[in-house]
Structures are given as structure tokens and as C-alpha cells.
Design an enzyme around this catalytic site. Structure first.
Site, PDB file in Angstrom:
ATOM      1  CD  GLU A  11      -2.599   1.673   0.357  1.00  8.69           C
ATOM      2  OE1 GLU A  11      -3.424   0.921  -0.480  1.00  8.69           O
ATOM      3  OE2 GLU A  11      -2.341   2.863  -0.243  1.00  8.69           O
ATOM      4  NE  ARG A  25      -4.997   5.742   0.339  1.00  2.48           N
ATOM      5  CZ  ARG A  25      -5.485   6.615  -0.104  1.00  2.48           C
ATOM      6  NH1 ARG A  25      -6.296   7.728   0.743  1.00  2.48           N
ATOM      7  NH2 ARG A  25      -6.402   6.083  -1.918  1.00  2.48           N
ATOM      8  CG  LEU A  72      -3.067  -1.072   5.645  1.00  2.00           C
ATOM      9  CD1 LEU A  72      -2.419  -1.929   6.482  1.00  2.00           C
ATOM     10  CD2 LEU A  72      -2.787  -1.398   3.810  1.00  2.00           C
ATOM     11  CG  LEU A  96     -20.768   0.318  -4.934  1.00  2.00           C
ATOM     12  CD1 LEU A  96     -22.417  -0.671  -5.225  1.00  2.00           C
ATOM     13  CD2 LEU A  96     -21.119   1.347  -4.378  1.00  2.00           C
ATOM     14  CB  ALA A  97     -16.457  -0.163   0.109  1.00  2.00           C
ATOM     15  CG  HIS A 107     -46.961  -3.112  15.159  1.00  2.00           C
ATOM     16  ND1 HIS A 107     -47.005  -2.332  14.087  1.00  2.00           N
ATOM     17  CD2 HIS A 107     -46.621  -3.066  16.577  1.00  2.00           C
ATOM     18  CE1 HIS A 107     -47.711  -1.155  14.426  1.00  2.00           C
ATOM     19  NE2 HIS A 107     -47.758  -1.886  16.025  1.00  2.00           N
TER      20      HIS A 107
HETATM   21  P1  FAD Z   1      -9.724   1.988  -2.769  1.00  2.00           P
HETATM   22  O1  FAD Z   1     -10.511   1.767  -2.334  1.00  2.00           O
HETATM   23  O2  FAD Z   1      -9.215   3.097  -3.997  1.00  2.00           O
HETATM   24  O3  FAD Z   1      -8.047   0.955  -2.602  1.00  2.00           O
HETATM   25  C1  FAD Z   1      -7.018   0.583  -3.607  1.00  2.00           C
HETATM   26  C2  FAD Z   1      -5.701   1.406  -2.702  1.00  2.00           C
HETATM   27  O4  FAD Z   1      -4.204   0.721  -3.612  1.00  2.00           O
HETATM   28  C3  FAD Z   1      -5.824   2.629  -2.749  1.00  2.00           C
HETATM   29  O5  FAD Z   1      -5.361   3.488  -0.759  1.00  2.00           O
HETATM   30  C4  FAD Z   1      -4.480   3.113  -3.071  1.00  2.00           C
HETATM   31  O6  FAD Z   1      -3.570   4.165  -2.537  1.00  2.00           O
HETATM   32  C5  FAD Z   1      -3.577   2.007  -2.825  1.00  2.00           C
HETATM   33  N1  FAD Z   1      -2.729   2.062  -4.569  1.00  2.00           N
HETATM   34  C6  FAD Z   1      -3.253   2.357  -6.410  1.00  2.00           C
HETATM   35  N2  FAD Z   1      -1.905   1.560  -6.335  1.00  2.00           N
HETATM   36  C7  FAD Z   1      -0.935   1.854  -5.433  1.00  2.00           C
HETATM   37  C8  FAD Z   1       0.653   0.459  -6.203  1.00  2.00           C
HETATM   38  N3  FAD Z   1       0.857   1.254  -7.345  1.00  2.00           N
HETATM   39  N4  FAD Z   1       0.918   0.623  -5.046  1.00  2.00           N
HETATM   40  C9  FAD Z   1       0.133   0.582  -3.814  1.00  2.00           C
HETATM   41  N5  FAD Z   1       0.108   0.866  -3.427  1.00  2.00           N
HETATM   42  C10 FAD Z   1      -1.658   1.539  -4.535  1.00  2.00           C
HETATM   43  N6  FAD Z   1     -18.941   2.761  -1.606  1.00  2.00           N
HETATM   44  C11 FAD Z   1     -19.410   2.059  -0.597  1.00  2.00           C
HETATM   45  O7  FAD Z   1     -19.802   0.780  -1.025  1.00  2.00           O
HETATM   46  N7  FAD Z   1     -19.801   2.780  -0.241  1.00  2.00           N
HETATM   47  C12 FAD Z   1     -19.728   3.269   0.427  1.00  2.00           C
HETATM   48  O8  FAD Z   1     -20.911   4.454   1.407  1.00  2.00           O
HETATM   49  C13 FAD Z   1     -19.073   4.737  -0.559  1.00  2.00           C
HETATM   50  N8  FAD Z   1     -18.191   5.981   0.153  1.00  2.00           N
HETATM   51  C14 FAD Z   1     -18.029   6.575  -0.713  1.00  2.00           C
HETATM   52  C15 FAD Z   1     -17.314   7.667  -0.737  1.00  2.00           C
HETATM   53  C16 FAD Z   1     -16.229   8.718  -0.928  1.00  2.00           C
HETATM   54  C17 FAD Z   1     -16.284  10.155  -1.052  1.00  2.00           C
HETATM   55  C18 FAD Z   1     -15.796   8.002  -2.310  1.00  2.00           C
HETATM   56  C19 FAD Z   1     -14.705   8.522  -3.395  1.00  2.00           C
HETATM   57  C20 FAD Z   1     -15.624   6.380  -2.303  1.00  2.00           C
HETATM   58  C21 FAD Z   1     -16.866   6.118  -1.107  1.00  2.00           C
HETATM   59  N9  FAD Z   1     -17.716   4.835  -2.122  1.00  2.00           N
HETATM   60  C22 FAD Z   1     -18.165   4.229  -1.135  1.00  2.00           C
HETATM   61  C23 FAD Z   1     -16.243   4.246  -2.926  1.00  2.00           C
HETATM   62  C24 FAD Z   1     -15.532   3.193  -2.133  1.00  2.00           C
HETATM   63  O9  FAD Z   1     -14.734   4.160  -1.664  1.00  2.00           O
HETATM   64  C25 FAD Z   1     -14.156   2.471  -3.386  1.00  2.00           C
HETATM   65  O10 FAD Z   1     -15.915   1.893  -4.029  1.00  2.00           O
HETATM   66  C26 FAD Z   1     -13.623   1.203  -2.589  1.00  2.00           C
HETATM   67  O11 FAD Z   1     -13.033   1.891  -1.670  1.00  2.00           O
HETATM   68  C27 FAD Z   1     -13.065   0.463  -3.425  1.00  2.00           C
HETATM   69  O12 FAD Z   1     -11.972  -0.802  -3.157  1.00  2.00           O
HETATM   70  P2  FAD Z   1     -10.685  -1.137  -3.765  1.00  2.00           P
HETATM   71  O13 FAD Z   1     -10.148  -1.651  -3.120  1.00  2.00           O
HETATM   72  O14 FAD Z   1     -10.721  -1.491  -4.927  1.00  2.00           O
HETATM   73  O15 FAD Z   1      -9.800   0.771  -4.075  1.00  2.00           O
HETATM   74  P1  NAI Z   2     -21.873   9.149 -10.064  1.00  2.00           P
HETATM   75  O1  NAI Z   2     -20.533   8.565 -10.971  1.00  2.00           O
HETATM   76  O2  NAI Z   2     -22.076   8.470  -9.010  1.00  2.00           O
HETATM   77  O3  NAI Z   2     -22.260  10.342 -10.253  1.00  2.00           O
HETATM   78  C1  NAI Z   2     -21.623  11.396 -11.665  1.00  2.00           C
HETATM   79  C2  NAI Z   2     -22.451  12.097 -11.571  1.00  2.00           C
HETATM   80  O4  NAI Z   2     -22.260  13.322 -12.173  1.00  2.00           O
HETATM   81  C3  NAI Z   2     -23.832  11.458 -12.916  1.00  2.00           C
HETATM   82  O5  NAI Z   2     -24.987  12.294 -12.482  1.00  2.00           O
HETATM   83  C4  NAI Z   2     -23.243  12.364 -14.136  1.00  2.00           C
HETATM   84  O6  NAI Z   2     -24.529  12.159 -15.325  1.00  2.00           O
HETATM   85  C5  NAI Z   2     -22.681  13.603 -13.955  1.00  2.00           C
HETATM   86  N1  NAI Z   2     -21.728  14.050 -14.816  1.00  2.00           N
HETATM   87  C6  NAI Z   2     -20.892  13.112 -15.732  1.00  2.00           C
HETATM   88  N2  NAI Z   2     -20.511  14.281 -16.568  1.00  2.00           N
HETATM   89  C7  NAI Z   2     -20.743  15.079 -16.239  1.00  2.00           C
HETATM   90  C8  NAI Z   2     -20.526  16.825 -16.180  1.00  2.00           C
HETATM   91  N3  NAI Z   2     -19.309  17.085 -17.865  1.00  2.00           N
HETATM   92  N4  NAI Z   2     -20.917  17.781 -16.321  1.00  2.00           N
HETATM   93  C9  NAI Z   2     -22.193  17.485 -15.355  1.00  2.00           C
HETATM   94  N5  NAI Z   2     -22.648  16.178 -14.689  1.00  2.00           N
HETATM   95  C10 NAI Z   2     -21.387  15.418 -15.068  1.00  2.00           C
HETATM   96  O7  NAI Z   2     -20.094   9.317  -9.532  1.00  2.00           O
HETATM   97  P2  NAI Z   2     -19.409   9.987  -8.259  1.00  2.00           P
HETATM   98  O8  NAI Z   2     -20.865  10.990  -7.544  1.00  2.00           O
HETATM   99  O9  NAI Z   2     -18.346  10.923  -8.482  1.00  2.00           O
HETATM  100  O10 NAI Z   2     -18.782   8.896  -7.472  1.00  2.00           O
HETATM  101  C11 NAI Z   2     -17.918   7.744  -7.493  1.00  2.00           C
HETATM  102  C12 NAI Z   2     -18.310   6.175  -7.466  1.00  2.00           C
HETATM  103  O11 NAI Z   2     -18.006   6.417  -6.432  1.00  2.00           O
HETATM  104  C13 NAI Z   2     -19.966   6.363  -7.240  1.00  2.00           C
HETATM  105  O12 NAI Z   2     -20.306   6.427  -8.396  1.00  2.00           O
HETATM  106  C14 NAI Z   2     -19.846   5.601  -6.294  1.00  2.00           C
HETATM  107  O13 NAI Z   2     -19.555   3.950  -7.049  1.00  2.00           O
HETATM  108  C15 NAI Z   2     -18.985   5.501  -5.390  1.00  2.00           C
HETATM  109  N6  NAI Z   2     -19.507   6.309  -4.021  1.00  2.00           N
HETATM  110  C16 NAI Z   2     -20.602   5.743  -3.539  1.00  2.00           C
HETATM  111  C17 NAI Z   2     -20.683   5.689  -2.438  1.00  2.00           C
HETATM  112  C18 NAI Z   2     -21.658   5.321  -1.694  1.00  2.00           C
HETATM  113  O14 NAI Z   2     -21.565   3.580  -2.189  1.00  2.00           O
HETATM  114  N7  NAI Z   2     -22.898   5.713  -0.925  1.00  2.00           N
HETATM  115  C19 NAI Z   2     -20.981   7.284  -1.674  1.00  2.00           C
HETATM  116  C20 NAI Z   2     -19.693   8.019  -2.786  1.00  2.00           C
HETATM  117  C21 NAI Z   2     -19.103   7.918  -4.063  1.00  2.00           C
END
Ligand code: FAD
Ligand code: NAI
Length: 466
Positions: A34, A36, A39, A320-321, A445
Site C-alpha cells: 500500500e 498511501r 491501510l 462500491l466497497a 411491530h
Molecule cells: P481503493 O479503496 O481505491 O484502494 C486502492 C488502494 O490501492 C489505495 O489505498 C491506493 O493508495 C492503493 N494503491 C494504488 N496504486 C498502488 C500501487 N501502485 N502500489 C501500492 N498501492 C497502490 N463505497 C461504498 O460501498 N459505500 C460508500 O458509502 C462509499 N462512499 C464513498 C464516498 C466517497 C467520497 C468516495 C470517493 C467513494 C466511496 N465509495 C463508497 C466507493 C469506495 O470507496 C470504493 O468502491 C472502494 O474503496 C474500492 O475499493 P478498492 O479496494 O477497489 O480500491
Molecule cells: P457518479 O457516477 O455517482 O455520478 C456522477 C454524476 O455526474 C452523474 O449524475 C453524471 O450524469 C454526472 N456528470 C458526468 N459528467 C458530467 C458533466 N460533465 N457535467 C455535469 N454532470 C456530469 O459519480 P460520483 O458521484 O463522482 O461517485 C463516484 C463513485 O463513487 C460512485 O459511482 C460510487 O460508485 C462511488 N460512491 C459510492 C458511495 C456510496 O456507496 N454511498 C458514495 C460516494 C461514492
């Protein structure tokens, strides 16, 4: 002689660290790299966890101001943003340290640094002091996640023009925030800052928010957000984003060609995320990527290179996570000859706004496109006694079932605790249950889950309370 592992996972996010733990549980000598310095990936550090902390705290702040109307008078309510942020940071630290503990407990070697492919059995790791180490491995799992998308030529400074990462750590409440993109991030982070006092205006390219979601739910969602004070510029294209002395100006043009300049002090760009393959040196092994830069895999997460696999945000599917985690477990189990499997038809999606929005399986639009005959059952929280008792009655439950067999094909919920309620439907769908199976299951309920039961009853037009 460099250290040799059976499997090395690149990336310590929910996909990578969960996969590494499962691999070690299955008896394989495993390392997780990792870069960053902490973890948990995007999810724990700058995603799911900090956003849910701020969503909860901002909701409390907003709700507490309304308590006087319900007979609870507690005087002046003041925001201490600094403390709120510290609280959020504490949650992140506890959880990321927790993952480090779990890796240690399971005897996974945690390697800090940036990993890149040197050959199909060698990984080069560069640490933060630029010190290079090469490790040997039989198999590699790439779980490097995703990064935010931006507009070409627009620099994200994480202060005025921010991605979700900057929106999670603003040091003061903006007077006005422009959110570009009405998806998951825009609506969750927009809700946070709106509750804390900002005027929030969304610019969305399409004619509806949250693309891919059941249209009826998405329309209701937008109606509710508007009522909460969020403004929407739909079917608008961003032409330019320019910083000025006091913040920035976002120039937009609508579908009829009308132009508008939106002044603000913070712009959140939330128009999606892209797979993170930067610096991985995929060329060293000629690893295949698709047209959207995602690593191409087969159904067993195998890439075109025999011993290299990929999971999570860096491959196809919802970002999604829990999807990443389940793929991590499946690939680990496949590697030892078990039958790891992810059912992509039952991955829930939840937006943690207030009310929450949750969905699983097919939408009505998808069923129409598939020419699938279906029945719809709906039940409003207005008629749910628990929701009524606590005055939290916005939204409804919608269940879609096969016309002939009654099998549940999808469910969509907007309302209190929707993110928890959807789990019941997930189990039902995994077991191939019918709407009647849900309807005949005794639900306590008074609970919100009775709205799910009533929606299931309503599939056959026999809901009791509507
Ligand atoms: P990541 O979590 O992106 O992890 C990848 C890791 O790999 C990173 O820590 C990065 O530093 C590391 N890495 C990358 N390249 C290298 C390298 N070459 N060498 C070593 N390390 C490296 N999903 C949900 O399901 N529920 C939510 O509520 C939700 N909320 C979100 C809110 C926000 C603001 C954002 C941005 C995303 C959210 N997501 C949510 C999406 C979720 O965070 C991601 O889908 C999930 O983290 C993906 O997991 P991953 O393990 O594939 O990648
Ligand atoms: P998103 O795909 O959810 O939404 C992007 C939005 O931007 C869409 O409505 C799209 O039509 C619009 N868009 C795209 N290009 C545009 C433009 N040029 N001008 C105006 N609108 C535009 O992407 P977002 O919100 O950035 O999140 C990324 C991903 O992270 C999500 O798709 C989701 O998979 C994950 N995530 C999940 C969360 C959760 O599970 N609660 C919370 C936050 C993120």
C-alpha cells in the site's frame, strides 16, 4: 536474495486488504503493498467512512435545531467545524489502524510503498524515501482502486476547486457550493455542506440525478432534496471553471443554449471516478485494459496473464466497497481451488443522504428493456406506524416481482434506514424468494421493516395499511 511470496496484493483498500486476509486464512504466504501510508484504501481514508461520519454529524446538527418544535428546547445550537472534523479523523484513524492490526493478526506482510510490475513474478516497491526493493511472487492480485475524474485543464486544488477528498476537509462552511454531477458523491457531500449552512447548487448533465437508479425513486429523491433547499441545474453542460479573488465562477450552458455564470466559494467536481492503473507498469507484462482503462478480467478475475488477477474499482462493475470486498474473497478462494463467486444481481447500492436511498436488482426501466413481465408493489412510509411515531415519513418501498413466478427481481427504497432495510431483500433474492415469501414472514411491530412486508403484500394488491 529478495523475499518470496505465494501471493502479493497491490493495494490495501477494501478489495485488497480483505483479499489478503482471506488468502492468509487459506494458508498462503501473502503480502499486501500500500502506497498511501495507511491501510483501508479510498473507502476508509477518503471515502465511505469519513463521508458517513460527516453525514451523520451534519444530520444531527440539522435535526437538533428542529427539536424545539417537538418539545425539546436546548438553547442556541452552534457548529464547531474543527471538532466535527477531528471526530471524523478519529474514526478514520481507529479503523485504518484496525486494518493494520487485522493484517498482523492474520500474518499478512504489510509492505509500505508504491508497487509496480517488473515482470510477471517480480514487483518493484518504491518507498516514500525512494528506496527500491524487488520481491518475488507466484501470483499477483491488482487492487489499486480508482481516482476522481476531472475536467481537462482544470486544476483541483482541494480548497476552492475540490474533489470528494477536499470536500471532506473544508476548514469553513462555504457560503455557496457548486456541485458538478448529481451522483453519489455530489448528493452526499452536497447534503453535508447544505445541512451545515451552505447554499448548494447542483449542475447535472442529464435530465435526472443518480443515473442507473429506478426513475421513480430518483424523481422522488430530487423532489425531497429540493425541499431541503438544494438547487438543481439539469441538462446543463459546464463550459469553464475559473478561479477569482473570492472563489470561482462556473460557466454553464443549458440544453437550449442559455448561458449562466454561477459564482461560488467552493466547486465540488463529482462527475465519476476512473480506474487507477497509473505507475503500475502494466506494459512490462502486456496486461490487457479495456476502452475505459479498466483491467480486463474473466469471470474468475484472471487477466490475460496467467498468474495475475484484478479486483475492485480497477475492473468493471459498480465502484462500491462491498463489491470490491466480495471480489477479494472470491478470487482468494478460487486460488486454492474453492468456488469463489460474486452474484452481481444482488449487489446493493446505498446513498447515505437523509432520507437514505437503497436499491438492489433490476430497476423498472431495466425490466422493460428486457421485455420482462413484472408486478410492482409499493408502500409509503406515510402509512408505516414507526415512521409516523417519530415523524420520519418521507419515501416509499418499491418491490418488483416476476409476473408469473412472483420471484423478487429488484427492490428500491427511499426512506428512513433504507440502507439497512435493503439487506432483507438481498437475502430474499439470494434464496430466490418470491414477494409472497417476504409478505408471509413475520416482521416486528412497530418497525420500518413492516413497510417492506407491506410492499411485498402490495405486489398482489393486498397491503393492509394503505
Ligand atoms: P481503493 O479503496 O481505491 O484502494 C486502492 C488502494 O490501492 C489505495 O489505498 C491506493 O493508495 C492503493 N494503491 C494504488 N496504486 C498502488 C500501487 N501502485 N502500489 C501500492 N498501492 C497502490 N463505497 C461504498 O460501498 N459505500 C460508500 O458509502 C462509499 N462512499 C464513498 C464516498 C466517497 C467520497 C468516495 C470517493 C467513494 C466511496 N465509495 C463508497 C466507493 C469506495 O470507496 C470504493 O468502491 C472502494 O474503496 C474500492 O475499493 P478498492 O479496494 O477497489 O480500491
Ligand atoms: P457518479 O457516477 O455517482 O455520478 C456522477 C454524476 O455526474 C452523474 O449524475 C453524471 O450524469 C454526472 N456528470 C458526468 N459528467 C458530467 C458533466 N460533465 N457535467 C455535469 N454532470 C456530469 O459519480 P460520483 O458521484 O463522482 O461517485 C463516484 C463513485 O463513487 C460512485 O459511482 C460510487 O460508485 C462511488 N460512491 C459510492 C458511495 C456510496 O456507496 N454511498 C458514495 C460516494 C461514492
Amino acid at each position: 536474495m529478495s523475499e518470496k511470496f505465494q501471493v502479493v496484493v497491490i493495494g490495501g483498500g477494501p478489495g485488497g486488504y480483505v483479499c489478503a486476509i482471506r488468502l492468509a486464512q487459506l494458508g498462503l504466504k501473502t503480502a499486501c503493498i500500500e502506497s498511501r501510508g495507511s491501510l483501508g484504501g479510498t473507502c476508509l481514508n477518503v471515502g465511505c467512512i469519513p463521508s458517513k461520519s460527516l453525514l451523520k454529524l451534519s444530520e444531527e446538527f440539522h435535526n437538533v435545531k428542529g427539536l424545539a418544535n417537538k418539545g425539546i428546547e436546548i438553547g442556541d445550537v452552534k457548529l464547531n467545524l474543527d471538532k466535527m472534523m477531528k471526530n471524523k479523523n478519529k474514526a478514520v484513524t481507529v479503523l485504518t489502524k484496525g486494518v493494520e492490526f487485522l493484517l498482523k493478526k492474520n500474518k499478512v506482510t504489510y509492505l509500505k510503498g508504491h508497487g509496480s510490475l517488473k515482470s510477471k513474478n517480480e514487483i518493484l516497491i518504491k518507498d516514500d524515501q525512494n528506496k527500491e526493493t524487488v520481491i518475488q511472487t507466484e501470483k499477483i492480485i491488482i487492487a489499486t482502486g480508482s481516482v476522481p475524474v476531472s475536467f481537462p485543464g482544470v486544476e483541483i486544488d482541494e480548497k476552492i476547486i475540490v474533489s470528494s477528498t477536499g470536500a471532506l476537509k473544508l476548514d469553513k462552511v462555504p457560503k455557496k457550493m457548486i456541485v458538478i454531477g448529481g451522483g453519489y458523491i455530489g448528493l452526499e457531500m452536497g447534503s453535508v455542506w447544505s445541512r451545515l449552512g451552505a447554499t448548494v447548487e447542483v449542475v447535472e448533465f442529464l435530465d435526472h440525478i443518480t443515473p442507473g437508479m429506478d426513475k421513480e425513486i430518483s424523481s422522488e429523491f430530487m423532489k425531497i432534496l429540493k425541499k431541503q433547499g438544494m438547487k438543481f441545474n439539469m441538462q446543463c453542460k459546464v463550459e469553464t471553471i475559473k478561479k477569482n479573488k473570492s472563489g470561482a465562477v462556473v460557466s454553464i450552458v443549458d440544453k437550449d443554449g442559455n448561458k449562466n455564470n454561477l459564482e461560488c466559494d467552493v466547486v465540488l467536481i463529482s462527475i465519476g471516478r476512473k480506474p487507477n492503473t497509473e505507475g503500475l507498469n502494466l506494459e512490462a507484462v502486456s496486461l490487457d485494459i479495456d476502452e475505459r482503462n479498466r483491467i480486463r478480467t474473466d469471470k474468475n478475475f484472471k487477466t490475460n496473464v496467467e498468474n495475475i488477477f484484478a479486483i475492485g474499482d480497477v475492473i468493471t462493475g459498480p465502484m462500491l466497497a462491498h463489491k470490491a470486498e466480495d471480489e477479494g474473497i472470491a478470487v482468494a478462494e478460487n486460488l486454492v481451488g474453492q468456488s469463489g463467486h460474486v452474484n452481481y444481481d444482488t449487489i446493493p447500492g446505498v446513498i447515505y443522504t437523509s432520507p437514505e436511498v437503497a436499491s438492489i436488482g433490476k430497476t423498472e426501466e431495466q425490466l422493460k428493456e428486457l421485455n420482462q413481465d413484472y408486478k410492482v408493489g409499493k408502500f409509503s412510509f406515510m402509512a408505516n406506524s414507526r415512521a409516523k411515531a417519530i415523524d420520519d415519513t418521507e419515501g416509499f418501498v418499491k418491490i418488483l416481482a416476476h409476473k408469473k413466478t412472483d420471484k423478487v427481481l429488484g427492490a428500491h427504497i427511499i426512506g428512513p434506514h433504507a440502507g439497512e432495510l435493503i439487506a432483507e431483500i438481498g437475502i430474499a433474492m439470494e434464496f430466490g424468494a418470491s414477494a409472497e415469501d417476504i409478505a408471509r414472514t413475520c416482521h416486528a411491530h412497530p418497525t420500518f421493516s413492516e413497510a417492506v412486508k407491506e410492499a411485498a403484500l402490495s405486489v398482489d394488491k393486498r397491503a393492509i395499511h394503505s
